[in-house]
Design a protein around this motif. Structure first.
Motif, PDB file in Angstrom:
ATOM      1  N   UNK A 115     -33.386   6.885   6.407  1.00 40.49           N
ATOM      2  CA  UNK A 115     -34.534   7.729   6.721  1.00 40.49           C
ATOM      3  C   UNK A 115     -35.755   6.893   7.022  1.00 40.49           C
ATOM      4  N   UNK A 116     -36.788   7.561   7.520  1.00 42.62           N
ATOM      5  CA  UNK A 116     -38.025   6.875   7.869  1.00 42.62           C
ATOM      6  C   UNK A 116     -38.980   6.817   6.695  1.00 42.62           C
ATOM      7  N   UNK A 117     -40.081   6.108   6.890  1.00 39.46           N
ATOM      8  CA  UNK A 117     -41.074   6.043   5.814  1.00 39.46           C
ATOM      9  C   UNK A 117     -41.707   7.415   5.593  1.00 39.46           C
ATOM     10  N   UNK A 118     -42.083   7.675   4.373  1.00 40.46           N
ATOM     11  CA  UNK A 118     -42.694   8.945   4.020  1.00 40.46           C
ATOM     12  C   UNK A 118     -44.208   8.750   3.917  1.00 40.46           C
ATOM     13  N   UNK A 119     -44.946   9.730   4.434  1.00 40.86           N
ATOM     14  CA  UNK A 119     -46.399   9.669   4.356  1.00 40.86           C
ATOM     15  C   UNK A 119     -46.868  10.387   3.097  1.00 40.86           C
ATOM     16  N   UNK A 120     -47.857   9.799   2.454  1.00 40.56           N
ATOM     17  CA  UNK A 120     -48.443  10.359   1.239  1.00 40.56           C
ATOM     18  C   UNK A 120     -49.950  10.433   1.424  1.00 40.56           C
ATOM     19  N   UNK A 121     -50.523  11.568   1.011  1.00 37.81           N
ATOM     20  CA  UNK A 121     -51.983  11.710   1.069  1.00 37.81           C
ATOM     21  C   UNK A 121     -52.536  11.519  -0.336  1.00 37.81           C
ATOM     22  N   UNK A 122     -53.496  10.605  -0.451  1.00 36.72           N
ATOM     23  CA  UNK A 122     -54.215  10.435  -1.702  1.00 36.72           C
ATOM     24  C   UNK A 122     -55.560  11.127  -1.544  1.00 36.72           C
ATOM     25  N   UNK A 123     -55.885  11.974  -2.502  1.00 36.11           N
ATOM     26  CA  UNK A 123     -57.136  12.719  -2.484  1.00 36.11           C
ATOM     27  C   UNK A 123     -57.864  12.448  -3.790  1.00 36.11           C
ATOM     28  N   UNK A 124     -59.095  11.964  -3.685  1.00 36.66           N
ATOM     29  CA  UNK A 124     -59.908  11.656  -4.868  1.00 36.66           C
ATOM     30  C   UNK A 124     -61.113  12.568  -4.891  1.00 36.66           C
ATOM     31  N   UNK A 125     -61.316  13.243  -6.018  1.00 45.53           N
ATOM     32  CA  UNK A 125     -62.466  14.121  -6.199  1.00 45.53           C
ATOM     33  C   UNK A 125     -63.254  13.613  -7.404  1.00 45.53           C
ATOM     34  N   UNK A 126     -64.531  13.316  -7.167  1.00 39.52           N
ATOM     35  CA  UNK A 126     -65.421  12.813  -8.215  1.00 39.52           C
ATOM     36  C   UNK A 126     -66.489  13.857  -8.522  1.00 39.52           C
ATOM     37  N   UNK A 127     -66.747  14.071  -9.805  1.00 37.73           N
ATOM     38  CA  UNK A 127     -67.873  14.889 -10.258  1.00 37.73           C
ATOM     39  C   UNK A 127     -68.917  13.932 -10.808  1.00 37.73           C
ATOM     40  N   UNK A 128     -70.126  14.006 -10.259  1.00 39.70           N
ATOM     41  CA  UNK A 128     -71.219  13.146 -10.683  1.00 39.70           C
ATOM     42  C   UNK A 128     -72.324  14.029 -11.250  1.00 39.70           C
ATOM     43  N   UNK A 129     -72.756  13.716 -12.473  1.00 39.74           N
ATOM     44  CA  UNK A 129     -73.869  14.431 -13.090  1.00 39.74           C
ATOM     45  C   UNK A 129     -75.120  14.139 -12.266  1.00 39.74           C
ATOM     46  N   UNK A 130     -75.759  15.190 -11.739  1.00 40.61           N
ATOM     47  CA  UNK A 130     -76.899  14.991 -10.841  1.00 40.61           C
ATOM     48  C   UNK A 130     -78.143  14.485 -11.571  1.00 40.61           C
ATOM     49  N   UNK A 131     -78.282  14.792 -12.850  1.00 39.36           N
ATOM     50  CA  UNK A 131     -79.448  14.326 -13.603  1.00 39.36           C
ATOM     51  C   UNK A 131     -79.308  12.879 -14.037  1.00 39.36           C
ATOM     52  N   UNK A 132     -78.115  12.501 -14.475  1.00 35.05           N
ATOM     53  CA  UNK A 132     -77.878  11.140 -14.964  1.00 35.05           C
ATOM     54  C   UNK A 132     -77.384  10.191 -13.871  1.00 35.05           C
ATOM     55  N   UNK A 133     -76.994  10.741 -12.712  1.00 40.08           N
ATOM     56  CA  UNK A 133     -76.388   9.960 -11.636  1.00 40.08           C
ATOM     57  C   UNK A 133     -75.221   9.126 -12.173  1.00 40.08           C
ATOM     58  N   UNK A 134     -74.330   9.827 -12.877  1.00 39.58           N
ATOM     59  CA  UNK A 134     -73.219   9.159 -13.556  1.00 39.58           C
ATOM     60  C   UNK A 134     -71.921   9.931 -13.307  1.00 39.58           C
ATOM     61  N   UNK A 135     -70.856   9.202 -13.012  1.00 38.37           N
ATOM     62  CA  UNK A 135     -69.535   9.807 -12.838  1.00 38.37           C
ATOM     63  C   UNK A 135     -69.075  10.369 -14.176  1.00 38.37           C
ATOM     64  N   UNK A 136     -68.714  11.666 -14.194  1.00 38.31           N
ATOM     65  CA  UNK A 136     -68.288  12.283 -15.452  1.00 38.31           C
ATOM     66  C   UNK A 136     -66.829  12.738 -15.427  1.00 38.31           C
ATOM     67  N   UNK A 137     -66.269  12.947 -14.226  1.00 37.38           N
ATOM     68  CA  UNK A 137     -64.892  13.425 -14.115  1.00 37.38           C
ATOM     69  C   UNK A 137     -64.329  12.995 -12.779  1.00 37.38           C
ATOM     70  N   UNK A 138     -63.046  12.611 -12.788  1.00 32.15           N
ATOM     71  CA  UNK A 138     -62.399  12.164 -11.563  1.00 32.15           C
ATOM     72  C   UNK A 138     -60.944  12.591 -11.579  1.00 32.15           C
ATOM     73  N   UNK A 139     -60.477  13.066 -10.431  1.00 35.42           N
ATOM     74  CA  UNK A 139     -59.066  13.395 -10.258  1.00 35.42           C
ATOM     75  C   UNK A 139     -58.574  12.709  -8.992  1.00 35.42           C
ATOM     76  N   UNK A 140     -57.408  12.075  -9.099  1.00 32.62           N
ATOM     77  CA  UNK A 140     -56.783  11.446  -7.942  1.00 32.62           C
ATOM     78  C   UNK A 140     -55.385  12.020  -7.821  1.00 32.62           C
TER      79      UNK A 140
END
Length: 172
Positions: A115-140
């Protein structure tokens, strides 16, 4: 025996197309205090404009179900990054040749990719606290990707990935 075979087959079929999601978060954060969100204005998502709109529509719907409201002045800013890559080949056929005589033996074995190579999509979602300008949660997430999907299939797949990503939000 039939039930066991059917169960194993069903498990294999459903697990092949499933998205895998890894999470990370600041364990000192009180996630119940966040009620509004917005997106970073200068996001470079790596998606086409159509897929970006599909993804943001899926995010808006899912976050609305979680009790979030979109707002210009928000508690959280969301950043999105996406990339598509070729995943490793998982299927091989082994061919071996061996021989021997007396007390001496030898052999040669090679693996031929199937078979051929398989394509995979990586999706990263970051939540940044707007007051602290700090990453608080991340999902990949990593999920199978096909370039030839119809617009409806793309929308359904992105919605399924977003649903899986937010299945464990807020963290407990």
């Amino acid at each position: 025996m039939r039930i066991f075979f059917f169960s194993v087959l069903l498990l294999l079929l459903t697990s092949c197309g499933a998205a895998r999601v890894n999470y990370d978060y600041d364990n000192q954060t009180d996630f119940t205090s966040y009620t509004t969100y917005n997106y970073f204005a200068d996001m470079e998502t790596g998606l086409s404009q159509l897929d970006e709109k599909r993804l943001m529509d899926a995010l808006d719907a899912t976050l609305g179900e979680k009790g979030f409201m979109f707002a210009e002045e928000s508690d959280i800013f969301i950043n999105i990054k996406s990339s598509v890559f070729k995943s490793q080949q998982g299927n091989n056929v082994g061919v071996g040749l061996g021989g021997g005589g007396g007390n001496i033996g030898g052999g040669v074995s090679i693996g031929i990719p199937v078979g051929g190579p398989k394509l995979t999509r990586e999706l990263q979602i970051d939540f940044v606290d707007s007051n602290k300008d700090m990453l608080i949660w991340q999902a990949i997430s990593e999920s199978p990707f096909r370039e030839g999907d119809t617009p409806i299939e793309k929308q359904e797949k992105l919605q399924a990935v977003v649903t899986k990503i937010f299945s464990k939000y807020p963290p407990k």
